[in-house]
Every structure is written in structure tokens, then in C-alpha cells.
Scaffold this active site. Structure first.
Site, short mmCIF file in Angstrom:
data_model
loop_
_atom_site.label_atom_id
_atom_site.label_comp_id
_atom_site.label_asym_id
_atom_site.label_seq_id
_atom_site.Cartn_x
_atom_site.Cartn_y
_atom_site.Cartn_z
CG ASN A 214 -3.19 16.51 -24.89
OD1 ASN A 214 -2.91 16.57 -23.70
ND2 ASN A 214 -3.63 15.39 -25.46
CG ASP B 163 -10.83 13.58 -30.39
OD1 ASP B 163 -11.10 12.82 -29.45
OD2 ASP B 163 -11.12 14.78 -30.39
CG PHE C 97 -12.34 14.50 -16.13
CD1 PHE C 97 -11.89 15.65 -15.53
CD2 PHE C 97 -12.54 13.36 -15.35
CE1 PHE C 97 -11.63 15.69 -14.16
CE2 PHE C 97 -12.28 13.39 -13.99
CZ PHE C 97 -11.83 14.57 -13.40
#
Length: 396
Positions: free
Chosen positions: A207, A277, A323
Site C-alpha cells: 500500500n 488484511d 489507527f
């Protein structure tokens, strides 16, 4: 927070690094006044530091500068917030440790009211000399901060410990000197950066997280007096300097294992890392190539462990801070995530305003209150998080 920094420079080849240090401190917005020993002026001229700092340079105890009363060794430390000597020679260390005040720098050290920090620079044998080590211990006992020298090749041609820390590292560490130690005695583990889930040896799932928020938090916690350990994935920013243990963990599984190998000793866990994930269940040990069929390879995914939830579920879990980086419904999703993971505090931010950027717009949500901040530099956001963390820990 902008400060007036008095920079003392003693004789040594490392004086050239102090030129860059002045430039970086000025870039941060601080006022810098330079005081030099006569030996230092043999390596870098006072005119150089005057040009870099924008202020007159003092190189003599009885200079008429700094008040015009011939008392520069008194006036300078009354007007400064911090006194840093970088580089500090073995001779200068010995004089200060033993209360000798026979030149401008040692007079300043003796007459100071502001905090004093020292960045030694010397030959490796001089550094480990028993008398020098005794002087270092005495300086520390007197409340003087020592920025430990680093290891590497030295000007004399030898290799070992004794190099002055780099200018960027000192500029990073100096704000710690005036930061209130509101997390003193706390052990804090932080994760940051992007995880990487391999598809084959050269491709993977990741990411756009830069790791800047977690790095800023590591610095802020360190400055507040905490003992910090930082587990990081892929980063697009430099690691923090000073007393921060750093451990690299590229994949989510590696990060999970690194966290759980250290978590029992921690008081606080701050989960900032952008953890994937899912991982690739059928990753290839060889690079995947086109086979001419026009069909892409089939990639099977498996769920990664939830690091934050696994920590918060421990019998003696540390105080957990999560977060929530969301693209929509930021606050509702963050509130729900805090409750679902059973954590006392979560920091909500919008992906488009945070990931890969130098700024962030956050809302701190805890069991007592919600605190929203305007978009700001990530270092300022981290300082606000640390301040709120200290308040909540004190309230428990």
C-alpha cells in the site's frame, strides 16, 4: 516550538559537520548563536558560521558581543534555551567534568543556566581511554546529556567508535532536551510502515503508507522520555535517531511475530502500520511469467492475523492505541473499530489526507473524549497524540 540554541564548537575535524547542523537548525526555525574555541577556528572560520547562522560568532571570552559588557560567558547562556557543544573534544570534556573554566566554551558551561548537551568526537582509543570514560560518567552524573559517538572510519585512518553523530541526527535529537518527560518510565512498542505480501520474488501486495506517522510518534514518545521500540515494514522516510530500537518486519506475519515476541515487556502498544488484511496463499518461489494463453495467474488469498486485536486480547494487555485510516464515514468507522477491538484509544484519519503525505488531520477518540485537530504536520499531530496519551494514562 522554536528555540534559541547556543552551539559551542571545540577543536576537531568534525567541526565541518556543525556547518550542516547550523543550517538544519535554522531550517527548523530556531535561532542559532555560535561560540568557538580558538582550536575550532583552525578548522572552520568564524565567518562561515556567521554566514550560516546570521548572527555574530564569539571566539573569545571577553568579546564585546552579546550585551557589550565583556561578559559573553554570562550573557549567552542567559539568553539561550539549550547549550550544545558539537563537536566536543576530549580536552573540552575533561575540563567541564572537572570544573575548569579557562576558555569561552568552558566558561559558558560553568556559568550556564540552560541545559547542556555534548556530542563528543575523538579517536577511538581516546574515547575508550579510562580517564575519558570517567569524565563521561561524571558529566552524566552532573545532568549533562551525552549524544553518544558513532562507529566508523575516522580522520586518523582508524575505524571505531568516536565519530560525532551526523548533523541530521543531532537536529532530530535536540528537541528532546526541552520536551517535558510526560511518558518517563514507559516502555512503548510502535508498528509503522507498509507490509508487503509476496506474490513471487519480485511482486507483491502492499500500500501507499510512507511510515511517516509512526516515525513521528516514535520521535515524540522518545522526546517525552519513553523507552521506544519500533517495528517497521516498508518505509519512505528515515528511521528516528537516538534511543529507539528498530526492527524490520516486512510481511504481516513477520510483524505479528515481532510484536508478540516483545509485547509482554511493554506498557503501551501503538499500532500505526498499514498491515495488509490478506496474504497470498499460493505465492510462487519463481518469478511468474506470461505463458501465451492470455490468462493471468490465479492468486489465492488468505486472511492475515489481526495484530492489534491479538494484543488487546492478551490477559495482561498493554494500553493499546489503534489507527483507523478510512476513505468514508471516518468517525463512525473509527468508533466502531475501537469498540470491536476493545482498545482504549484510536486515532481516526482520512486516507486521502494522511497516507503518503507529510501532513495529517486526526481525531483522537478515547473512552473519555474525542479531540479533533486541524490538518497539520505529522510531527505536530504526533505530539498531540502523545500529550493525550499521557493524560489518559494518568487518569487510569
Amino acid at each position: 516550538m522554536k528555540k534559541h540554541i547556543l552551539l559551542g564548537i571545540s577543536g576537531g575535524i568534525a567541526a565541518y559537520k556543525s556547518c550542516e547542523l547550523v543550517r538544519l537548525l535554522k531550517k527548523q526555525g530556531h535561532k542559532v548563536t555560535v561560540a568557538m574555541s580558538q582550536a575550532a577556528a583552525e578548522f572552520v572560520t568564524p565567518l562561515t558560521f556567521q554566514a550560516l547562522s546570521g548572527n555574530p560568532v564569539l571566539a573569545d571570552t571577553h568579546s564585546g558581543e552579546s550585551g557589550g559588557n565583556g561578559m559573553a560567558h554570562i550573557n549567552l547562556t542567559r539568553n539561550a534555551d539549550v547549550f550544545l557543544i558539537a563537536p566536543a573534544s576530549a580536552n573540552t570534556l575533561a575540563k567541564i567534568a572537572n570544573g575548569i573554566a579557562d576558555n569561552l566554551l568552558t566558561n559558558l558551561a560553568a556559568a550556564r543556566k540552560c541545559p547542556l548537551a555534548i556530542a563528543p568526537a575523538m579517536n577511538v582509543e581516546m574515547w575508550f581511554n579510562p580517564a575519558n570514560q570517567r569524565n563521561i560518567r561524571q558529566l552524566q552524573a552532573d545532568g549533562i546529556t551525552i549524544f553518544q559517538p558513532t562507529e566508523g572510519e575516522q580522520a586518523c585512518g582508524e575505524t571505531g567508535i568516536g565519530r560525532m553523530p551526523e548533523a541530521a541526527d543531532l537536529a532530530d535529537l535536540i528537541p528532546d532536551l526541552w520536551t517535558p518527560k510526560i511518558l518517563a518510565g514507559k516502555k512503548i512498542l510502535i508498528t509503522t510502515g507498509a507490509t508487503f505480501e509476496a506474490i513471487d520474488p519480485v511482486r507483491g501486495i502492499t500500500n501507499i503508507s510512507s511510515g511517516q506517522m509512526g516515525i513521528a510518534l516514535a520521535r515524540a514518545c522518545r522526546a517525552a522520555g519513553a523507552q521506544v521500540s519500533l517495528i517497521h515494514g516498508q518505509l519512505q522516510t528515515a528511521l528516528p535517531s537516538g534511543m529507539v530500537e528498530t526492527i524490520q518486519a516486512v510481511s504481516a506475519q513477520a510483524m505479528y511475530e515481532a510484536v508478540h515476541s516483545r509485547i509482554s515487556a511493554q506498557d503501551v502498544f501503538i499500532s500505526v502500520a498499514a498491515v495488509a488484511d490478506y496474504k497470498v496463499k499460493n505465492s510462487s518461489v519463481q518469478k511468474l511469467k506470461k505463458d501465451g494463453s492470455g490468462l493471468p495467474p490465479v492468486i489465492e488469498l488468505a486472511e492475515n492475523p489481526d495484530i492489534l486485536a491479538s494484543v488487546s486480547a492478551l490477559p495482561n494487555a498493554p494500553f493499546c492505541v489503534g489507527f483507523a485510516a478510512e476513505s468514508e464515514n471516518v468517525l463512525p468507522y473509527a468508533r466502531a473499530k475501537r469498540l470491536k477491538k476493545s482498545i482504549p484509544m484510536i486515532v481516526a484519519n482520512e486516507v486521502s489526507k494522511a497516507m503518503g503525505k507529510a501532513t495529517n488531520q486526526i481525531t483522537i477518540i478515547d473512552e473519555y473524549d474525542e479531540t479533533s485537530l486541524p490538518e497539520t504536520d505529522k510531527n505536530e499531530a504526533a505530539a498531540a497524540i502523545v500529550e493525550r496519551l499521557a493524560q489518559v494514562l494518568k487518569a487510569q
